[in-house]
Design an enzyme around this catalytic site. Structure first.
Site, PDB file in Angstrom:
ATOM      1  N   GLY A   1      50.191  45.174  32.795  1.00 32.51           N
ATOM      2  CA  GLY A   1      49.960  44.368  32.272  1.00 32.51           C
ATOM      3  C   GLY A   1      49.878  42.778  32.747  1.00 32.51           C
ATOM      4  N   GLY A   2      49.842  42.521  34.077  1.00 34.46           N
ATOM      5  CA  GLY A   2      49.454  41.190  34.677  1.00 34.46           C
ATOM      6  C   GLY A   2      48.202  40.680  34.127  1.00 34.46           C
ATOM      7  N   LYS A   3      46.990  41.449  34.285  1.00 29.71           N
ATOM      8  CA  LYS A   3      45.918  40.857  33.837  1.00 29.71           C
ATOM      9  C   LYS A   3      45.670  40.485  32.301  1.00 29.71           C
ATOM     10  CE  LYS A   3      43.117  43.138  37.582  1.00 29.71           C
ATOM     11  NZ  LYS A   3      44.448  43.860  38.037  1.00 29.71           N
TER      12      LYS A   3
ATOM     13  N   ASP B   1      46.319  52.034  27.539  1.00 29.65           N
ATOM     14  CA  ASP B   1      46.553  52.885  28.659  1.00 29.65           C
ATOM     15  C   ASP B   1      46.678  54.383  28.083  1.00 29.65           C
ATOM     16  OD1 ASP B   1      47.154  53.565  31.573  1.00 29.65           O
ATOM     17  OD2 ASP B   1      47.080  51.619  31.809  1.00 29.65           O
TER      18      ASP B   1
ATOM     19  N   ARG C   1      53.244  54.259  30.741  1.00 28.35           N
ATOM     20  CA  ARG C   1      52.591  53.166  31.056  1.00 28.35           C
ATOM     21  C   ARG C   1      52.334  51.825  30.321  1.00 28.35           C
ATOM     22  NH1 ARG C   1      49.717  53.579  35.915  1.00 28.35           N
ATOM     23  NH2 ARG C   1      48.006  52.065  35.342  1.00 28.35           N
TER      24      ARG C   1
ATOM     25  N   ASP D   1      43.456  57.802  25.926  1.00 22.38           N
ATOM     26  CA  ASP D   1      42.155  58.025  27.454  1.00 22.38           C
ATOM     27  C   ASP D   1      41.221  56.988  27.159  1.00 22.38           C
ATOM     28  OD1 ASP D   1      40.189  58.849  29.164  1.00 22.38           O
ATOM     29  OD2 ASP D   1      41.306  60.542  29.241  1.00 22.38           O
TER      30      ASP D   1
ATOM     31  N   ASP E   1      40.030  47.831  34.414  1.00 23.50           N
ATOM     32  CA  ASP E   1      40.590  47.750  35.687  1.00 23.50           C
ATOM     33  C   ASP E   1      40.811  49.385  35.868  1.00 23.50           C
ATOM     34  OD1 ASP E   1      41.523  46.533  37.999  1.00 23.50           O
ATOM     35  OD2 ASP E   1      43.576  46.602  37.418  1.00 23.50           O
TER      36      ASP E   1
ATOM     37  N   CYS F   1      41.168  48.198  42.927  1.00 27.80           N
ATOM     38  CA  CYS F   1      41.529  47.649  44.193  1.00 27.80           C
ATOM     39  C   CYS F   1      41.384  48.393  45.458  1.00 27.80           C
ATOM     40  CB  CYS F   1      43.145  47.381  43.929  1.00 27.80           C
ATOM     41  SG  CYS F   1      43.791  48.765  43.248  1.00 27.80           S
TER      42      CYS F   1
END
Length: 499
Positions: free
Chosen positions: A297-299, A316, A321, A352, A368, A423
């Site tokens: 959840g940071g972004k 999500d 999650r 999904d 992401d 990432c």
């Protein structure tokens, strides 16, 4: 009176065999498997640069602090500045002033160039394919050739052209035994090995066997669909967003968040490279935004801190999650239930991302995707994608990523923009997946897109991050781990749907 006797001490080795501590081999764990894989793959991709990237990945990463606008933001900013942290907006402004002095020259150098990774990937794929063939069809002294491809439809493990189907049973048995000895799997490494051998007949579970070379073949750059590139010059740092970092070479740690008078936490710490995908997505006031793979959840929180989105949908695939996103939002958003959920400024959704079907309804989308998470794979054994029982899952990651991205491209409004990010350092999961998804969107839905070249905009952040050479990337940009600025890795590609 006692007399001392001469004692003869005879050294005797305790019997213990392979279990004795002095000769016991170190058990290979998940992080070891990840490092072995990266040394082989990334060593070929990055060459001599891999040594420095590797050292940074094996060192704790740096963070950026995002100040919470719903807490004591002025007080928090003052504390962070007293600790020596620098406002990212100030660094960007300085870089913008430098950029304006040589705008034309930088525009010339920022023009898109075709990736030079393609030839390397072809060589890497061929090398891996040869290794797999030789592991299944070992070359003996009297053999002169091996098959050009792995054939999974036949149970005959011999490859000689003179092989007779009615060969004596002893010859077949001897061949099977010789192969069996090269295929033994140590039971202590688990039951998730790819190759369980049954002598002289077939490889058990071969229908589920996935060659590593097929994983690399996901990387394709020869476009057989309309492909447009456009230099991105439109970027304005959000006025309400306060981000803090330490200068390059300063590895100081941020103070932990504290509770504010409003009951929320003062600031959120995240890997510094993670701010770039939501920031460069360039969300504008009043837009409807989707974060397709939002946990933890940071972004999403960063986009909300800009105060721009009219509505943000955080999606999500798993309930656990989604609950992580809910926990973060409750900790940082004042009056979470009534002000955010009830007014539908924030929507938490479990689905999904490949099955989302509200097509053509979003102005901006952040994708992401799940990936190999290179830094986590090298630092943590828990939940590691290189666990032996997760081999099939790992090798099918590009397929999952391309499916998510291709579907999210359909969710965009005409003129809307999407940011794809991972990432991972892998060209397969980065440029390769973007290529696959664009091709799929055109072939199946007739949709066309413009790929935004972000090389001009990323120059505004050159005082904070170490970026990959533009010539090594075709569709996006990437933050490389670098010890003085140990952020990332983070790949991101911006795509806009044509009208």
């Amino acid at each position: 009176m006692l007399k001392a006797r001469n004692l003869l001490l005879v050294p005797q080795r305790w019997k213990g065999g392979k279990t004795r501590w002095s000769i016991q081999q170190k058990k290979k764990n998940n992080t070891d498997r990840a490092l072995e894989n990266f040394d082989d793959f990334y060593g070929s991709v990055f060459g001599v640069r891999w040594r420095n990237i590797r050292a940074a990945l094996l060192t704790e990463n740096k963070y950026i602090a995002m100040v919470n606008n719903f807490g004591d933001n002025e007080k928090t900013c003052s504390r962070l500045e007293m600790d020596g942290a620098i406002n990212v907006r100030a660094l960007v402004q300085l870089a913008k002033e430098r950029q304006q002095n040589g705008t034309q020259q930088q525009l010339e150098t920022a023009k898109i160039t075709h990736s030079q990774v393609g030839d390397k990937m072809d060589a890497i794929t061929k090398k891996q394919k040869d290794k797999e063939i030789h592991s299944i069809y070992p070359v003996n002294a009297n053999e002169t050739q091996v098959p050009e491809n792995l054939d999974y439809n036949t149970t005959n493990t011999s490859t000689g052209p003179e092989q007779n189907k009615e060969a004596p049973l002893t010859n077949v048995t001897q061949a099977a035994v010789s192969i069996d000895h090269t295929r033994i799997v140590d039971p202590e490494h688990g039951t998730g090995a790819l190759y369980d051998f049954i002598p002289a007949s077939s490889i058990k579970g071969m229908e589920d066997w996935i060659p590593e070379s097929d994983h690399y073949k996901y990387y394709q750059t020869n476009a057989d669909f309309p492909l447009q590139f456009e230099l991105e010059q439109d970027f304005t740092f959000p006025e309400n967003l306060a981000l803090y970092t330490y200068e390059m070479g300063n590895c100081s740690e941020f103070r932990p968040p504290n509770k504010c008078l409003t009951g929320v936490l003062s600031h959120y710490l995240m890997d510094g490279a993670s701010i770039l995908p939501p920031l460069l997505l360039n969300v504008k006031p009043g837009e409807r935004v989707l974060d397709a793979c939002a946990a933890p959840g940071g972004k999403s929180l960063l986009m909300l801190q800009t105060l721009y989105p009219e509505q943000l949908v955080c999606n999500d695939v798993m309930e656990s999650r989604v609950n992580r996103i809910r926990k973060v939002m409750k900790e940082y958003l004042f009056d979470f239930d009534e002000r955010w959920l009830d007014q539908q400024r924030l929507i938490l959704n479990q689905c999904d991302a490949r099955n989302l079907d509200d097509y053509g309804s979003y102005d901006k989308i952040l994708v992401d995707v799940p990936c190999t998470n290179d830094r986590h794979s090298l630092m943590e054994n828990d939940n590691n994608i290189f666990k032996p029982t997760r081999v099939k899952e790992r090798l099918r990651i590009p397929e999952l990523q391309a499916g998510i991205l291709a579907n999210c491209l359909r969710l965009l409004k005409p003129g809307g923009s999407l940011m794809y990010s991972t990432c991972s350092l892998s060209p397969v999961q980065n440029d390769g997946v973007v290529h696959m998804a664009l091709q799929k969107a055109f072939n199946e839905d007739g949709l066309t897109f413009i790929v935004k070249d972000l090389s001009f905009v990323t120059q505004l952040f050159s005082d904070i991050y170490r970026f990959e050479y533009p010539k090594s990337l075709k569709y996006g940009q990437m933050v490389l781990p670098y010890l003085p600025a140990n952020f990332g890795p983070m790949y991101f590609s911006k795509i806009t749907r044509t009208e």
